[in-house]
Design a protein around this motif. Structure first.
Motif, PDB file in Angstrom:
ATOM      1  N   ASP A  53     -11.711 -39.542 -12.209  1.00 33.61           N
ATOM      2  CA  ASP A  53     -11.916 -38.346 -13.024  1.00 33.61           C
ATOM      3  C   ASP A  53     -12.694 -37.327 -12.180  1.00 33.61           C
ATOM      4  N   GLU A  55     -14.930 -35.430 -12.913  1.00 32.94           N
ATOM      5  CA  GLU A  55     -16.365 -35.442 -13.260  1.00 32.94           C
ATOM      6  C   GLU A  55     -17.082 -36.688 -12.718  1.00 32.94           C
ATOM      7  N   ASP A  56     -16.295 -37.663 -12.279  1.00 32.57           N
ATOM      8  CA  ASP A  56     -16.865 -38.931 -11.805  1.00 32.57           C
ATOM      9  C   ASP A  56     -16.945 -38.884 -10.274  1.00 32.57           C
TER      10      ASP A  56
END
Ligand SMILES: Cc1cc2nc3c(=O)[nH]c(=O)nc-3n(C[C@H](O)[C@H](O)[C@H](O)COP(=O)(O)OP(=O)(O)OC[C@H]3O[C@@H](n4cnc5c(N)ncnc54)[C@H](O)[C@@H]3O)c2cc1C
Length: 561
Positions: A53, A55-56
């Motif tokens: 992801d 965001e990860d």
């Protein structure tokens, strides 16, 4: 005699991934004691961790893994693992893996225990089954020769070099010598050492025991993972992702008791902590009806319309209905902790190399170590893919640049003689009775909570059973499909590994990750921030040494959630 460049022992995810990779360059055979798609990887439900992801990040995956390992994992290996996980995931995806997706078509991900981000990719609750079949399709497409129902009983190691194996061909009833330039161990875990286990009957730790017999070090064997949620009575797994999807743990007072142990993470604390919390509730008489189980409840998610349980967890729905007559759409699931995974294994470096030239290892039978004292849910399936590929590649490079070494001793005859002597021994002991005693003792005395004197009692019993086993008469003297002989051989492995697990656990006078000592409840970095290495000496005694832990980015600190 058959000759290959590489022999891979095991057709689970690690073995198949190694085979697919190595067969691009070398002539490869896979030997498996069961048909490949019956390998235990197929039982994996939850899924696998990967930071994909936007965001990860791999750093976050790395930190969670190291903290989860109670700082025993080698950080250089974990970094490499987390960085390579995305390409391992996309390799599978491009091979046609049927995993769940979001509406925008990207891979769906959810939380698993000890994770700070929802990074677990999954295929319903059939993740292992789906990956196993995807890899098997690729294996069929390759030129790998698969020998089904071949059980390896001996590694051929001469003058410090691995030169092949001896295997029992169950169907034709013969022992065969299979020569190769290299061998990859991918034989999975040893769950059958314990009475309560999520592991299949075939998980008898063969590769670890075969290596041990050759004087190869087993690393960190005292670290045994106990999964918090297995179906009461049967110990069939109820995946962590049920908690990832909001499942509650409840004691007999209908209390979400995790609020007393890890309020910040609740049911999604790492496995070692949740297992101990459940066991404490049970020990304190707070199990349901005072018995040794508590409830896992996911019915609220179904009833509120969050998802349809029969779609989200089809296998678990069926298991609970069939074995306990519980409809999990309406009722909680009775669960208890059970042995689940081996953090320890054959000492292996990041390239899959063991201490012996020409011998490599990958998957649950190896210890690299990326899981340290406690593995995070979702990191093992990814481990098999990342390190299966690496071991396959390293073995292929080694094999194409090496000549087949001459074999001086007649290993086939030596092994046949050993088997003949097992078949001719006589006495009144029974395989099932010794196995039962061993497994019950290990679950009771070397389980979730450990203490010096019960563990010493367990060790004494193991030694006694190792002698008693020589008084077993194998009644089946035939050569074809002699499963009684195999049961005996596997029992020997279980006894040998139980000894190593117990010695390591007695010696380690601290509590770290899955290894909890009532008599030494604190982690002790000053004395115990080190790996255990256990070797068998020629006289049968066990030599224990210790090795340093690689710390790179994250200095050890108190493990708080
Ligand atoms: C019920 C369950 C659920 C799990 N769920 C998850 C999950 O959701 N996510 C996750 O990350 N991990 C999960 N795990 C852990 C993970 O599934 C395993 O660690 C991993 O699949 C092991 O793969 P492997 O290839 O090393 O071994 P296995 O899949 O066990 O394969 C071992 C192979 O070795 C062969 N073999 C063994 N001995 C011999 C011999 N002597 N001769 C020849 N062949 C031999 C067997 O036939 C088999 O083919 C789960 C484990 C269990 C038990």
């Amino acid at each position: 005699m058959i000759i290959y460049d590489i022999v891979i022992i095991g057709a689970g995810l690690a073995g198949m991934r190694a085979a697919i990779e190595s067969s691009k360059k070398a002539n490869v055979a896979v030997l498996s004691k069961v048909y490949p798609t019956r390998s235990h990887s197929g039982a994996a439900q939850g899924g696998l961790n990967v930071a994909i992801d936007p965001e990860d990040s791999w750093e976050s995956h790395m930190f969670d893994t190291i903290k989860g390992s109670d700082y025993l994992a080698d950080q250089n290996a974990v970094e490499m693992f987390c960085k390579e996980a995305p390409s391992a995931m996309y390799d599978l995806d491009h091979s046609g893996l049927l995993f769940d997706r979001k509406e925008d078509g990207t891979l769906d991900q959810k939380f698993s225990g000890g994770a700070s981000f929802p990074r677990n990719c999954f295929g319903g609750d059939l993740s292992g089954h789906k990956i196993l079949h995807t890899l098997y399709e690729q294996l069929l497409k390759s030129n790998v020769k698969v020998h089904n129902e071949y059980t390896v009983t001996k590694l051929i190691i001469e003058e410090g070099v691995c030169k092949g194996v001896v295997a029992y061909d169950l169907r034709h009833g013969r022992f065969e010598l299979i020569r190769s330039k290299s061998v990859i161990l991918a034989t999975g875990g040893y769950g059958q050492v314990f009475y309560r286990t999520t592991n299949d009957a075939i998980n008898t730790g063969d590769g670890m025991a075969l290596a041990l017999r050759e004087g190869i070090s087993l690393q960190d064997m005292e670290f045994v993972q106990f999964h918090p949620t297995t179906l009461y009575g049967t110990n069939l797994l109820i995946s962590e992702t049920v908690r990832g999807d909001g499942g509650y743990l409840l004691n007999k007072n209908n209390e979400r008791f995790m609020s007393r142990y890890v309020p910040s993470k609740m049911e999604l604390a790492p496995r070692d902590i949740v297992s101990r919390s459940i066991q404490t509730e049970i020990n304190d008489g707070l199990g349901i009806d005072g018995k040794d189980y508590v409830y896992l409840d996911i019915s609220h998610a179904h009833q509120s319309g969050k998802f349809d349980i029969t779609q989200r967890f089809p296998q678990i729905f069926e298991i609970a209905k069939k074995y306990m007559d519980v409809d999990i759409r309406e009722n909680p699931i009775p669960i208890q902790p059970a042995q689940h995974y081996s953090m320890g294994g054959v000492k292996t470096d990041m390239m899959g190399k063991t201490e012996i030239e020409g011998l490599f290892a990958a998957g649950e039978c190896s210890c690299i170590s990326i899981h340290g004292a406690n593995r995070l849910g979702g990191n093992s399936l990814m481990d098999t893919l990342v390190f299966g590929k690496r071991a396959g590649n390293t073995a292929a490079e080694y094999s194409i640049n090496t000549k087949l070494k001459a074999m001086k001793s007649n290993f086939l005859e030596i092994e046949k003689k050993r088997i003949r002597s097992i078949l001719s021994q006589e006495g009144n002991e029974s395989i099932s009775e010794i196995r039962k005693q061993l497994r019950e003792t290990m679950s009771k005395k070397v389980g979730i909570y450990r203490e010096s004197s019960p563990m010493k009692e367990a060790l004494n019993l193991i030694k006694k059973l190792q002698t008693q086993i020589q008084m077993i008469t194998i009644k089946d003297k035939s050569s074809v499909f002699n499963t009684e002989l195999l049961d005996y051989i596997e029992l020997e492995y279980l006894l040998e590994l139980a000894e190593i697990i117990t010695i390591g656990a007695i010696n380690r006078t601290e509590s770290r990750g899955s290894h909890f000592r009532n008599d030494y409840p604190q982690r002790d970095d000053e004395n115990w921030l080190k790996h255990t290495l256990a070797k068998k000496c020629d006289d049968g005694s066990i030599d224990i040494k210790y090795d340093k832990v690689y710390i790179t980015k994250y200095p050890p600190k108190e493990r708080k959630y």
